[in-house]
Design a protein around this motif. Structure first.
Motif, PDB file in Angstrom:
ATOM      1  N   GLU A   1      74.680  -1.158  50.245  1.00 54.47           N
ATOM      2  CA  GLU A   1      73.369  -1.152  50.875  1.00 54.47           C
ATOM      3  C   GLU A   1      73.407  -0.351  52.175  1.00 54.47           C
TER       4      GLU A   1
ATOM      5  N   SER B   1      73.711   6.474  52.339  1.00 53.76           N
ATOM      6  CA  SER B   1      72.863   7.611  52.000  1.00 53.76           C
ATOM      7  C   SER B   1      72.953   7.880  50.506  1.00 53.76           C
ATOM      8  N   ALA B   2      71.799   7.944  49.846  1.00 46.98           N
ATOM      9  CA  ALA B   2      71.772   8.127  48.391  1.00 46.98           C
ATOM     10  C   ALA B   2      71.817   9.616  48.055  1.00 46.98           C
TER      11      ALA B   2
ATOM     12  N   CYS C   1      72.856   9.575  41.770  1.00 46.35           N
ATOM     13  CA  CYS C   1      72.892   8.332  41.018  1.00 46.35           C
ATOM     14  C   CYS C   1      74.149   8.336  40.138  1.00 46.35           C
TER      15      CYS C   1
ATOM     16  N   GLY D   1      71.120   3.415  40.747  1.00 50.65           N
ATOM     17  CA  GLY D   1      70.928   4.125  42.012  1.00 50.65           C
ATOM     18  C   GLY D   1      69.933   5.260  41.969  1.00 50.65           C
TER      19      GLY D   1
ATOM     20  N   ARG E   1      66.608   5.281  41.784  1.00 51.13           N
ATOM     21  CA  ARG E   1      65.362   5.135  42.544  1.00 51.13           C
ATOM     22  C   ARG E   1      65.548   5.537  44.007  1.00 51.13           C
ATOM     23  N   SER E   2      66.652   5.099  44.603  1.00 52.84           N
ATOM     24  CA  SER E   2      66.930   5.491  45.997  1.00 52.84           C
ATOM     25  C   SER E   2      67.188   6.984  46.101  1.00 52.84           C
TER      26      SER E   2
ATOM     27  N   SER F   1      63.784   8.779  45.851  1.00 50.22           N
ATOM     28  CA  SER F   1      62.910   8.532  46.999  1.00 50.22           C
ATOM     29  C   SER F   1      63.530   9.019  48.311  1.00 50.22           C
TER      30      SER F   1
ATOM     31  N   GLU G   1      65.793   7.631  50.071  1.00 50.82           N
ATOM     32  CA  GLU G   1      65.931   6.501  50.982  1.00 50.82           C
ATOM     33  C   GLU G   1      67.345   5.944  50.872  1.00 50.82           C
TER      34      GLU G   1
ATOM     35  N   ALA H   1      70.333   3.401  50.075  1.00 45.60           N
ATOM     36  CA  ALA H   1      70.483   2.473  48.955  1.00 45.60           C
ATOM     37  C   ALA H   1      70.017   1.075  49.358  1.00 45.60           C
ATOM     38  N   CYS H   2      69.194   0.458  48.520  1.00 44.48           N
ATOM     39  CA  CYS H   2      68.664  -0.869  48.839  1.00 44.48           C
ATOM     40  C   CYS H   2      69.490  -1.972  48.183  1.00 44.48           C
TER      41      CYS H   2
ATOM     42  N   SER I   1      71.409  14.249  43.315  1.00 46.47           N
ATOM     43  CA  SER I   1      69.951  14.143  43.413  1.00 46.47           C
ATOM     44  C   SER I   1      69.274  15.448  43.003  1.00 46.47           C
TER      45      SER I   1
END
Length: 234
Positions: free
Chosen positions: A50, A53-54, A57, A89, A91-92, A95, A97, A99-100, A116
């Protein structure tokens, strides 16, 4: 890494990926997989955490990963498991953003990184691929909504029974009806959202009720119908 796991070549990776995403051309598949992007990872290895930096994936070729959030005092809440053919991974990464969630290997795995830029290029080039991703995201959101409802409305006993049914559906049963995934009691508790001691007590109750049998970490499902009834799974 277990001896029966062999490092895949690009064709094997593409074949596995195509079971989930059927709409990529050969050229688009070639954008995805390069041998140096894949790693053999042991149980306990953190894939991402969490707040990281994403940069991309991850595609799971083999093995099992857990995706989780960390709450108060470092307690984990397992969101879901990822197995062969899954992507985590994304979605992050899309976006842009941090990693959530976090992800960790729980059964030795072969995991491939997809940047990405590559992932975004495929989405722009292939509408069918984009639609598959949207469907995957909607499914995950639906599961999250169901989990929130369960936490609010079901007892711990009901949630544990439902989790056992989810594990059976996700990973299947061996010939002797044993779950084909081995989890610690703490990991089960982190799925259910309760204390480890509560899971140990309830598993003993399920065993005494003839619903399951236990041998170490292995759990054998004895009475599927009754376990579904306890968990309110229909």
């Amino acid at each position: 890494m277990s001896q029966n796991q062999t490092f895949p070549n690009c064709d094997q990776l593409a074949e596995c990926f195509a079971r989930t995403f059927k709409h990529l051309s050969s050229d688009q598949m070639n954008l995805l997989f390069w041998e140096e992007q894949c790693e053999l990872l042991k149980r306990g290895k953190v894939i991402y955490a969490e707040g990281d930096s994403a940069r991309g994936c991850y595609f799971v070729y083999s093995g099992v990963l857990k995706v989780f959030k960390t709450g108060l005092e470092g307690k984990e809440q397992i969101i879901r498991f990822a197995k062969s053919g899954d992507i985590i991974g994304f979605r992050s990464a899309l976006s842009q953003e941090p990693a959530c969630t976090s992800s960790k290997v729980i059964e030795d795995a072969i995991v491939c990184f997809i940047s990405s830029d590559t992932f975004t290029k495929l989405i722009q080039q292939n509408p069918d691929f984009s639609l598959e991703l949207i469907k995957m995201t909607c499914k995950e959101l639906g599961q999250a909504n169901s989990y929130i409802t369960d936490i609010a409305q079901k007892s711990v006993r009901e949630r544990l029974a439902e989790v056992l049914m989810q594990l059976m559906e996700t990973f299947g049963l061996a010939q002797d009806n044993t779950l084909q995934i081995s989890l610690t009691r703490e990991e089960l508790a982190n799925m259910v959202g309760t204390a480890t001691e509560s899971v140990i007590r309830l598993l003993s109750e399920f065993k005494n009720d003839g619903l399951i049998e236990i041998k170490g970490r292995k759990i054998k499902i004895v009475d599927v119908r009754s376990l579904k009834r306890v968990g309110g799974v229909y």
